[in-house]
Design an enzyme around this catalytic site. Sequence first.
Site, PDB file in Angstrom:
ATOM      1  N   LYS A 144     -12.415   2.558  12.911  1.00  0.00           N
ATOM      2  CA  LYS A 144     -11.055   3.001  13.223  1.00  0.00           C
ATOM      3  C   LYS A 144     -10.945   3.461  14.684  1.00  0.00           C
ATOM      4  O   LYS A 144      -9.980   3.137  15.376  1.00  0.00           O
ATOM      5  CB  LYS A 144     -10.666   4.151  12.289  1.00  0.00           C
ATOM      6  CG  LYS A 144     -10.386   3.719  10.865  1.00  0.00           C
ATOM      7  CD  LYS A 144      -9.089   2.966  10.835  1.00  0.00           C
ATOM      8  CE  LYS A 144      -8.461   2.897   9.488  1.00  0.00           C
ATOM      9  NZ  LYS A 144      -7.197   2.167   9.518  1.00  0.00           N
TER      10      LYS A 144
ATOM     11  N   TYR B   2     -16.531   3.714   8.495  1.00  0.00           N
ATOM     12  CA  TYR B   2     -15.059   3.613   8.476  1.00  0.00           C
ATOM     13  C   TYR B   2     -14.461   4.278   9.709  1.00  0.00           C
ATOM     14  O   TYR B   2     -13.649   3.675  10.429  1.00  0.00           O
ATOM     15  CB  TYR B   2     -14.558   4.273   7.195  1.00  0.00           C
ATOM     16  CG  TYR B   2     -13.083   4.543   7.098  1.00  0.00           C
ATOM     17  CD1 TYR B   2     -12.170   3.527   6.824  1.00  0.00           C
ATOM     18  CD2 TYR B   2     -12.584   5.848   7.240  1.00  0.00           C
ATOM     19  CE1 TYR B   2     -10.815   3.789   6.714  1.00  0.00           C
ATOM     20  CE2 TYR B   2     -11.231   6.121   7.126  1.00  0.00           C
ATOM     21  CZ  TYR B   2     -10.350   5.085   6.861  1.00  0.00           C
ATOM     22  OH  TYR B   2      -9.003   5.363   6.749  1.00  0.00           O
TER      23      TYR B   2
ATOM     24  N   THR C  65      -9.729   0.410   3.313  1.00  0.00           N
ATOM     25  CA  THR C  65      -9.536   1.856   3.357  1.00  0.00           C
ATOM     26  C   THR C  65     -10.485   2.612   2.427  1.00  0.00           C
ATOM     27  O   THR C  65     -10.407   3.834   2.331  1.00  0.00           O
ATOM     28  CB  THR C  65      -8.070   2.210   2.993  1.00  0.00           C
ATOM     29  OG1 THR C  65      -7.780   1.679   1.695  1.00  0.00           O
ATOM     30  CG2 THR C  65      -7.097   1.617   3.986  1.00  0.00           C
TER      31      THR C  65
ATOM     32  N   GLY D 251       0.812  -1.211   0.000  1.00  0.00           N
ATOM     33  CA  GLY D 251       0.000   0.000   0.000  1.00  0.00           C
ATOM     34  C   GLY D 251       0.848   1.264   0.000  1.00  0.00           C
ATOM     35  O   GLY D 251       2.087   1.220  -0.035  1.00  0.00           O
TER      36      GLY D 251
HETATM   37  N1  LIG Z   1      -4.623   7.283   2.344  1.00  0.00           N
HETATM   38  C1  LIG Z   1      -5.157   8.197   3.154  1.00  0.00           C
HETATM   39  O1  LIG Z   1      -5.487   9.333   2.751  1.00  0.00           O
HETATM   40  C2  LIG Z   1      -5.386   7.857   4.614  1.00  0.00           C
HETATM   41  C3  LIG Z   1      -5.949   8.827   5.436  1.00  0.00           C
HETATM   42  C4  LIG Z   1      -6.170   8.523   6.771  1.00  0.00           C
HETATM   43  C5  LIG Z   1      -5.810   7.279   7.269  1.00  0.00           C
HETATM   44  N2  LIG Z   1      -5.269   6.355   6.455  1.00  0.00           N
HETATM   45  C6  LIG Z   1      -4.943   5.032   7.022  1.00  0.00           C
HETATM   46  O2  LIG Z   1      -3.580   4.739   6.770  1.00  0.00           O
HETATM   47  C7  LIG Z   1      -3.411   3.351   6.507  1.00  0.00           C
HETATM   48  C8  LIG Z   1      -2.661   3.177   5.210  1.00  0.00           C
HETATM   49  O3  LIG Z   1      -3.352   3.863   4.175  1.00  0.00           O
HETATM   50  P1  LIG Z   1      -2.880   3.705   2.672  1.00  0.00           P
HETATM   51  O4  LIG Z   1      -3.427   4.847   1.907  1.00  0.00           O
HETATM   52  O5  LIG Z   1      -1.429   3.383   2.620  1.00  0.00           O
HETATM   53  O6  LIG Z   1      -3.723   2.397   2.256  1.00  0.00           O
HETATM   54  P2  LIG Z   1      -3.687   1.567   0.923  1.00  0.00           P
HETATM   55  O7  LIG Z   1      -2.757   2.153  -0.068  1.00  0.00           O
HETATM   56  O8  LIG Z   1      -5.116   1.330   0.540  1.00  0.00           O
HETATM   57  O9  LIG Z   1      -3.051   0.179   1.392  1.00  0.00           O
HETATM   58  C9  LIG Z   1      -3.752  -0.701   2.181  1.00  0.00           C
HETATM   59  C10 LIG Z   1      -2.876  -1.925   2.390  1.00  0.00           C
HETATM   60  O10 LIG Z   1      -3.599  -2.874   3.174  1.00  0.00           O
HETATM   61  C11 LIG Z   1      -3.499  -4.143   2.545  1.00  0.00           C
HETATM   62  N3  LIG Z   1      -4.649  -4.905   2.965  1.00  0.00           N
HETATM   63  C12 LIG Z   1      -5.951  -4.681   2.662  1.00  0.00           C
HETATM   64  N4  LIG Z   1      -6.728  -5.597   3.261  1.00  0.00           N
HETATM   65  C13 LIG Z   1      -5.895  -6.406   3.957  1.00  0.00           C
HETATM   66  C14 LIG Z   1      -6.083  -7.557   4.761  1.00  0.00           C
HETATM   67  N5  LIG Z   1      -7.312  -8.062   5.002  1.00  0.00           N
HETATM   68  N6  LIG Z   1      -5.002  -8.148   5.308  1.00  0.00           N
HETATM   69  C15 LIG Z   1      -3.762  -7.663   5.098  1.00  0.00           C
HETATM   70  N7  LIG Z   1      -3.510  -6.591   4.319  1.00  0.00           N
HETATM   71  C16 LIG Z   1      -4.572  -5.970   3.773  1.00  0.00           C
HETATM   72  C17 LIG Z   1      -3.439  -3.830   1.057  1.00  0.00           C
HETATM   73  O11 LIG Z   1      -2.920  -4.909   0.333  1.00  0.00           O
HETATM   74  P3  LIG Z   1      -3.190  -5.085  -1.257  1.00  0.00           P
HETATM   75  O12 LIG Z   1      -3.125  -3.722  -1.879  1.00  0.00           O
HETATM   76  O13 LIG Z   1      -2.051  -5.995  -1.678  1.00  0.00           O
HETATM   77  O14 LIG Z   1      -4.527  -5.725  -1.391  1.00  0.00           O
HETATM   78  C18 LIG Z   1      -2.493  -2.632   1.081  1.00  0.00           C
HETATM   79  O15 LIG Z   1      -1.162  -3.071   1.184  1.00  0.00           O
HETATM   80  C19 LIG Z   1      -4.806   2.740   6.495  1.00  0.00           C
HETATM   81  O16 LIG Z   1      -5.027   2.090   7.728  1.00  0.00           O
HETATM   82  C20 LIG Z   1      -5.739   3.927   6.358  1.00  0.00           C
HETATM   83  O17 LIG Z   1      -6.958   3.706   7.032  1.00  0.00           O
HETATM   84  C21 LIG Z   1      -5.036   6.611   5.133  1.00  0.00           C
END
Ligand SMILES: NC(=O)c1ccc[n+]([C@@H]2O[C@H](COP(=O)([O-])OP(=O)(O)OC[C@H]3O[C@@H](n4cnc5c(N)ncnc54)[C@H](OP(=O)(O)O)[C@@H]3O)[C@@H](O)[C@H]2O)c1
Length: 305
Positions: free
Chosen positions: A135, A131, A69, A10
């Site tokens: 969280k 969501y 997410t 991710g």
């Molecule tokens: N992006 C934002 O703007 C944002 C804002 C606030 C908080 N966050 C939090 O920050 C964290 C990271 O965000 P991100 O943007 O890096 O997320 P992301 O790019 O969507 O990546 C999510 C990761 O989780 C993996 N995943 C999904 N379901 C899973 C499962 N059941 N078991 C194991 N791995 C799983 C995915 O694997 P695959 O891709 O290989 O399926 C991917 O590696 C998340 O917890 C999110 O809630 C993000």
Amino acid sequence: MKAIVIGGSGQIGGWLLRHLADRGHDAVGTFATVAYPGLYPLKASDREAAVAWVRQERPQVVFYPAGFTWVDGCEHDPATARASNLDEPLNLARVTADLGGRFVYFSTDYVFRGTNGPDSEESPPDPPNVYGLAKLDAERAIARELGDRALIARTSWVYGPERQGKNFAYQVIRRLIAGEPVMVPSDQRSSPSYGPDVALAVIRLIEDGHSGLFHVAGPEVLSRPDFAKAIAEGFGLDPSPIASKPTAELGQGAPRPLQGGLLTPRLNAVLPGLMRPVSLSIDDFLRRLNLGEAWSDPRVAPGLG
Ligand SMILES: NC(=O)c1ccc[n+]([C@@H]2O[C@H](COP(=O)([O-])OP(=O)(O)OC[C@H]3O[C@@H](n4cnc5c(N)ncnc54)[C@H](OP(=O)(O)O)[C@@H]3O)[C@@H](O)[C@H]2O)c1
């Protein structure tokens, strides 16, 4: 340190793995559905297999930037939202603590209603959607069970170079280059947070022995249109196709905080200046693209970069 990154495929996970390696740590990451070389296949929903692998690796720190997410998807599938964002990380947090390790959970500004943001760690949460509630419940359960073995990092509007090329910056740049309109909410404000900085800040907090709740977000609060325009201008693109409508007219599946964003007093006290504003982050994004360090180039059609 010996570290595991659940969700290494991710956006934040990719940067955690890169910074951990650059800083001399022994880190291994996982993917769930999108495979990359060197990553271990792990679905946290396969709970016994996930626990067995963590036990085998014996990490000192488990980073968990994973889960379901897709905010609108969570609204339509609350059971998966809670399993993926609460039960599965709690399961691995328990085994991590059992091994004597520390656990880092990534959370969101969507734990706040967003009527009076930006919010600090002291502000009372009140999630507006499924969501955000999952969280918040995860934050509380992990903190209650792990105490000072847990670090909770809330972030928001993460953007920047990314392996899968999905984030808001990629969407804006690709659409503008393709000559397509870009429609964004006119009334949503939050803190754009540069992914490489989010990952580095969290690693530095862990290296320095911090635990508890930290907001890890960029130093500005912007509206979506202003954020989109800053990205366009940083990439030398004409921002005029960027248009906006009120959230109420966009038909998003989940309610969103409108006056959102994160204040970061705790982070500023220990790592001042680490989180860069959008202008400097875009400069860094372009620099990394030019050095071939950005994985996926938003200026190139997917599959050709
Ligand atoms: N992006 C934002 O703007 C944002 C804002 C606030 C908080 N966050 C939090 O920050 C964290 C990271 O965000 P991100 O943007 O890096 O997320 P992301 O790019 O969507 O990546 C999510 C990761 O989780 C993996 N995943 C999904 N379901 C899973 C499962 N059941 N078991 C194991 N791995 C799983 C995915 O694997 P695959 O891709 O290989 O399926 C991917 O590696 C998340 O917890 C999110 O809630 C993000």
